[in-house]
Design a protein around this motif. Sequence first.
Motif, mmCIF file in Angstrom:
data_model
loop_
_atom_site.group_PDB
_atom_site.id
_atom_site.type_symbol
_atom_site.label_atom_id
_atom_site.label_comp_id
_atom_site.label_asym_id
_atom_site.label_seq_id
_atom_site.Cartn_x
_atom_site.Cartn_y
_atom_site.Cartn_z
ATOM 1 N N ASP A 124 0.875 -1.176 0.000
ATOM 2 C CA ASP A 124 0.000 0.000 0.000
ATOM 3 C C ASP A 124 0.912 1.226 0.000
ATOM 4 O OD1 ASP A 124 -1.892 1.910 0.335
ATOM 5 O OD2 ASP A 124 -2.577 1.239 2.308
ATOM 6 N N VAL A 125 0.941 1.939 -1.121
ATOM 7 C CA VAL A 125 1.913 3.007 -1.330
ATOM 8 C C VAL A 125 1.202 4.357 -1.450
ATOM 9 C CG1 VAL A 125 3.689 3.918 -2.873
ATOM 10 C CG2 VAL A 125 3.548 1.470 -2.421
ATOM 11 N N LEU A 126 1.719 5.333 -0.735
ATOM 12 C CA LEU A 126 1.293 6.718 -0.892
ATOM 13 C C LEU A 126 2.294 7.401 -1.814
ATOM 14 C CD1 LEU A 126 0.743 7.430 2.900
ATOM 15 C CD2 LEU A 126 -1.033 6.866 1.247
ATOM 16 N N TRP A 127 1.806 8.248 -2.717
ATOM 17 C CA TRP A 127 2.727 8.857 -3.659
ATOM 18 C C TRP A 127 2.327 10.302 -3.970
ATOM 19 C CZ3 TRP A 127 0.481 10.485 -8.192
ATOM 20 C CH2 TRP A 127 -0.721 9.890 -8.561
ATOM 21 N N TRP A 128 3.351 11.077 -4.306
ATOM 22 C CA TRP A 128 3.187 12.438 -4.796
ATOM 23 C C TRP A 128 3.995 12.566 -6.082
ATOM 24 C CZ3 TRP A 128 4.107 10.888 0.083
ATOM 25 C CH2 TRP A 128 3.261 11.332 1.107
ATOM 26 N N LEU A 141 9.290 14.386 -10.659
ATOM 27 C CA LEU A 141 9.781 13.975 -9.343
ATOM 28 C C LEU A 141 8.674 13.187 -8.659
ATOM 29 C CD1 LEU A 141 11.785 14.110 -6.917
ATOM 30 C CD2 LEU A 141 10.581 16.188 -6.230
ATOM 31 N N VAL A 142 9.001 11.971 -8.229
ATOM 32 C CA VAL A 142 8.030 11.117 -7.551
ATOM 33 C C VAL A 142 8.537 10.846 -6.140
ATOM 34 C CG1 VAL A 142 6.860 8.888 -7.537
ATOM 35 C CG2 VAL A 142 7.329 10.035 -9.715
ATOM 36 N N LEU A 143 7.673 11.152 -5.135
ATOM 37 C CA LEU A 143 7.934 10.792 -3.748
ATOM 38 C C LEU A 143 6.947 9.709 -3.372
ATOM 39 C CD1 LEU A 143 8.212 14.375 -2.173
ATOM 40 C CD2 LEU A 143 10.023 13.018 -3.220
ATOM 41 N N ALA A 144 7.429 8.647 -2.716
ATOM 42 C CA ALA A 144 6.541 7.540 -2.366
ATOM 43 C C ALA A 144 6.896 7.036 -0.982
ATOM 44 C CB ALA A 144 6.660 6.414 -3.394
ATOM 45 N N ALA A 145 5.877 6.473 -0.294
ATOM 46 C CA ALA A 145 6.084 5.940 1.054
ATOM 47 C C ALA A 145 5.157 4.755 1.258
ATOM 48 C CB ALA A 145 5.813 7.013 2.109
ATOM 49 N N ASP A 146 5.586 3.850 2.129
ATOM 50 C CA ASP A 146 4.784 2.678 2.460
ATOM 51 C C ASP A 146 3.749 3.085 3.506
ATOM 52 O OD1 ASP A 146 3.723 0.240 3.018
ATOM 53 O OD2 ASP A 146 5.583 -0.675 3.721
ATOM 54 N N ALA A 147 2.476 3.011 3.144
ATOM 55 C CA ALA A 147 1.415 3.417 4.069
ATOM 56 C C ALA A 147 1.368 2.515 5.292
ATOM 57 C CB ALA A 147 0.056 3.400 3.360
ATOM 58 N N ALA A 148 1.828 1.275 5.140
ATOM 59 C CA ALA A 148 1.789 0.368 6.282
ATOM 60 C C ALA A 148 2.739 0.820 7.379
ATOM 61 C CB ALA A 148 2.166 -1.051 5.832
ATOM 62 N N GLY A 149 3.708 1.652 7.039
ATOM 63 C CA GLY A 149 4.646 2.130 8.044
ATOM 64 C C GLY A 149 4.123 3.280 8.865
ATOM 65 N N LEU A 150 2.930 3.784 8.555
ATOM 66 C CA LEU A 150 2.358 4.923 9.278
ATOM 67 C C LEU A 150 1.514 4.392 10.435
ATOM 68 C CD1 LEU A 150 1.328 7.078 6.207
ATOM 69 C CD2 LEU A 150 3.256 7.438 7.725
ATOM 70 N N ARG A 151 2.153 4.166 11.559
ATOM 71 C CA ARG A 151 1.440 3.697 12.745
ATOM 72 C C ARG A 151 1.405 4.823 13.766
ATOM 73 N NH1 ARG A 151 5.109 -0.357 11.866
ATOM 74 N NH2 ARG A 151 6.270 0.261 13.742
ATOM 75 N N TYR A 152 0.251 5.031 14.364
ATOM 76 C CA TYR A 152 0.090 6.115 15.330
ATOM 77 C C TYR A 152 0.317 5.584 16.731
ATOM 78 C CZ TYR A 152 -1.464 10.947 15.639
ATOM 79 O OH TYR A 152 -1.503 12.301 15.769
ATOM 80 N N ASP A 153 0.895 6.374 17.596
ATOM 81 C CA ASP A 153 1.173 5.925 18.958
ATOM 82 C C ASP A 153 -0.101 5.697 19.762
ATOM 83 O OD1 ASP A 153 3.872 5.969 18.537
ATOM 84 O OD2 ASP A 153 4.062 8.065 19.159
ATOM 85 N N ASP A 154 -1.132 6.457 19.460
ATOM 86 C CA ASP A 154 -2.387 6.362 20.211
ATOM 87 C C ASP A 154 -3.222 5.250 19.599
ATOM 88 O OD1 ASP A 154 -4.656 6.627 21.626
ATOM 89 O OD2 ASP A 154 -4.874 8.804 21.309
ATOM 90 N N GLU A 155 -3.315 4.085 20.316
ATOM 91 C CA GLU A 155 -4.037 2.954 19.757
ATOM 92 C C GLU A 155 -5.532 3.239 19.626
ATOM 93 O OE1 GLU A 155 -3.205 -0.343 22.158
ATOM 94 O OE2 GLU A 155 -1.054 -0.438 21.664
ATOM 95 N N ASP A 156 -6.071 4.224 20.369
ATOM 96 C CA ASP A 156 -7.495 4.524 20.296
ATOM 97 C C ASP A 156 -7.827 5.457 19.151
ATOM 98 O OD1 ASP A 156 -7.908 2.954 22.533
ATOM 99 O OD2 ASP A 156 -7.575 4.651 23.910
ATOM 100 N N ALA A 157 -6.786 6.011 18.520
ATOM 101 C CA ALA A 157 -7.042 6.951 17.433
ATOM 102 C C ALA A 157 -7.657 6.210 16.254
ATOM 103 C CB ALA A 157 -5.745 7.643 17.006
#
Length: 825
Positions: A124-128, A141-157
């Motif tokens: 799951d890739v986010l891209w600009w 210019l392409v910037l891309a990131a793995d969406a699976a790596g975006l974990r929030y510290d607040d588990e209730d969020a």
Amino acid sequence: MDRGTERDVPPSRGAGDGAAEPAAAGRIPLAVVVVDRDGLVSHWSTGARRLFGAAKEDAIGRPALDLLPVSGALPEEDDVTLYGADAAAYDGLGPDLESSLDGRLSYPAAGRARLAVATDERADVLWWAYPLVGPGREKLLVLAADAAGLRYDDEDAVFERIAPGFALHTDFPGAEELARRLPEILPSMSVGEGARIVAQILELGYPVLEFSQNDRVPVTPDWGVPRRAERKARRERAAQARAEGLPVPQEFADEGEDLEYTAVRERLEFLNEVSGRIGTSLDLAKTIVEVSRAVVPRFTDVAGTYLREQVVAGEGFPDGVPDTTTMWHRVALEHTDEPGRWDDVVPVGEAMPFPAHTPFFQCMTSGEPVLVPRISEQMGHAIASQFEKRDIRPLITGRSMLVVPLKARNVVLGFMILLRHPERVEFNDMDRVTGAELAARAGLVLDNARMYTYQESVAETLQDSMLPHIPPRMAGCDIATRYLPGTLLGRVGGDWFDSVKLPGARTALVVGDVMGHGLNSAAMMGQLRTAVQTMAALDLPPAQLLRNLDDLAQRLGDTYLATCLYAVYDPIASELHIANAGHIPPVLVRAEDGHSELLDLPTGAPIGVGGVPFEAVRVRVEPGDRLVMCTDGLVEVRGEDIGVGLATLCESAAHPAASMDDACDTIIRALNTRGGRKDDVALLMARLNGIEPDDVAEWRLSLDPLEVGRARAVVREQLHDWGLAKLADGTALMVSELVTNAVRHSHSRPIELRLVRGDTLLCEVDDDDHELPTLLNTGPGDEFGRGLRVVSTLAREWGTSRTKAGKTVWFELSLPRRSAGSAVR
């Protein structure tokens, strides 16, 4: 992104609500890809390799669509919200990444996609995507990131969605950092190109992540290690948890270590890449440039390289610790500033010492890197004080500086001054370690080049000292020579030429070639050349001389072989006496019709083979004929039959020329421009002018003391006939002394007296006594020994040599000159 960075940020109230504070900059590992106008990848970051699975060397130059395969957009609930330029043009999912890569967009785009990876898993890739305009081949210019790596510290969020987008304005805290750090993730681009891309991104829209309808987080790329304070805080919190017996949160236990590992790995990759780019040759000048260019712009923005005087000069290893009198030569300067900005202030080639109060002196004396986070105005003034009438402060003040020593075997050969632009992140402790390792590798490469340059310089000096300075005229012949060093590494070789004056107005002409290159070959050449000169002075026949030379080579060792061509030219008899030891044959150009031919000689074996007989042949020549002798480096080209080179040699040697030098140049041009020549070249050309019979006078004298008076009389008479009356008295006196000695020491054979008029007046006296006379110290009362003293005082040159029948004693006198400067004939 940095967990904990966003957790306490209150959500904003929509894109149009100005009351909300913008969120702090998020940090996510980004893949950075630049696509050129042909759709090919021109930049592929470490993050791109990790996300998409392709190594940099496999990605550069390949179509971007092959490396970023799009398998389809995400479902409708993962919709993308777009902000910024042309946002109204998007509806629903908006354009996909494949459309951007195809170059069909003229505006920025963003989205989420599923990409197929090598393991057939779905990412799951986010891209600009930012279309680039302006000069250069960069298109996208392409910037891309793995969406699976975006974990929030607040588990209730709970987030309604996570989608990439653009911000209309650039007052987010991360905008300034993006402008500063983008050149770091595009190290293959110049500062100007990077600035152009940054300006377009900030103008078209700043990349953000939308975690919900009302929470937009600016994105800042992070390619290195988090700030030291952040790392320290994580370690302290982990240590506190352990001390209290509490479980250590995995994020604190692992994340810092992972980032540390990533940073170290990236530094090692950088060092390995630099190591592969330097030391591609042993040429010192080229190596210096490679070392300087390897670190700009990826590691630094300015790199100045300084070396000690002995290193630059190719001399021996520098002795002692540098001090304030040591001269340092600026041998290279690479930078990303506008062209010419540094040239006038700190020109390459300048030599200067450095005062004790400077960081440079500290580096060179301690042999350790010196880090200056920012050059203050005070330090900038101190450094600039050594540059007379040049203000260097605008170039250095405010910049971060790292000075690293270039060492080999614990001796400082030089140092590098590395500077970063004020807007770039400062050098830190890890950079100091990286710079030290870089300098250590560069120092080793430079020392290898220095040692090779030193050895080559010694060999060239040795060879130059051994190659003779042949006079342009010998008795009855004119001579011209050429020597060309080889083009291979270790280009110093064993090729040589020579000419030796022999009794009877004869001249020995020699060309030889020691097989191999380098210092040992040059030394062997010197030994053989000296031996040839010594044996030629003994007037040995050509075949016997080569036989003796071969025996000498056997005694010296069987490591080296040599070829040699030895010819004796007799201008009175108009004859060449030649012997060959494995050498290519000479060319004889006939003056009568301009015809050239390779002389058919017995080839013989090379010198050093041992136990092989040599043969000599006699060749009749006419006045004006030219003899061309050379080594095989002139005619032999790899991949080509040597017959082609020999044919070209014959053809070019026959070409008319105004002078002997012009004739040599014609041959060199014809053969040296074919390409592929690697060996060194020795070329000797002799025009065989001969000596006319009218310029030679000979007499036979009996062993009667009364013949001394007759000798004086005939010499006087002959010199008057030649118009050389001014030389009559001195010549008669010296002839009297030599004939007296010959009468006294001869056994039975008559004495021969000969005068030869050429460029000089040559007088020779032959007898059958084999014992050579020597010059003695005589007193006023000594009865014997004064004859040679008289000859030595009056003659321009004199000597003795053995012959088959006995010996020859000879002397030369310079001819008087007419007013026009020509010799009397």
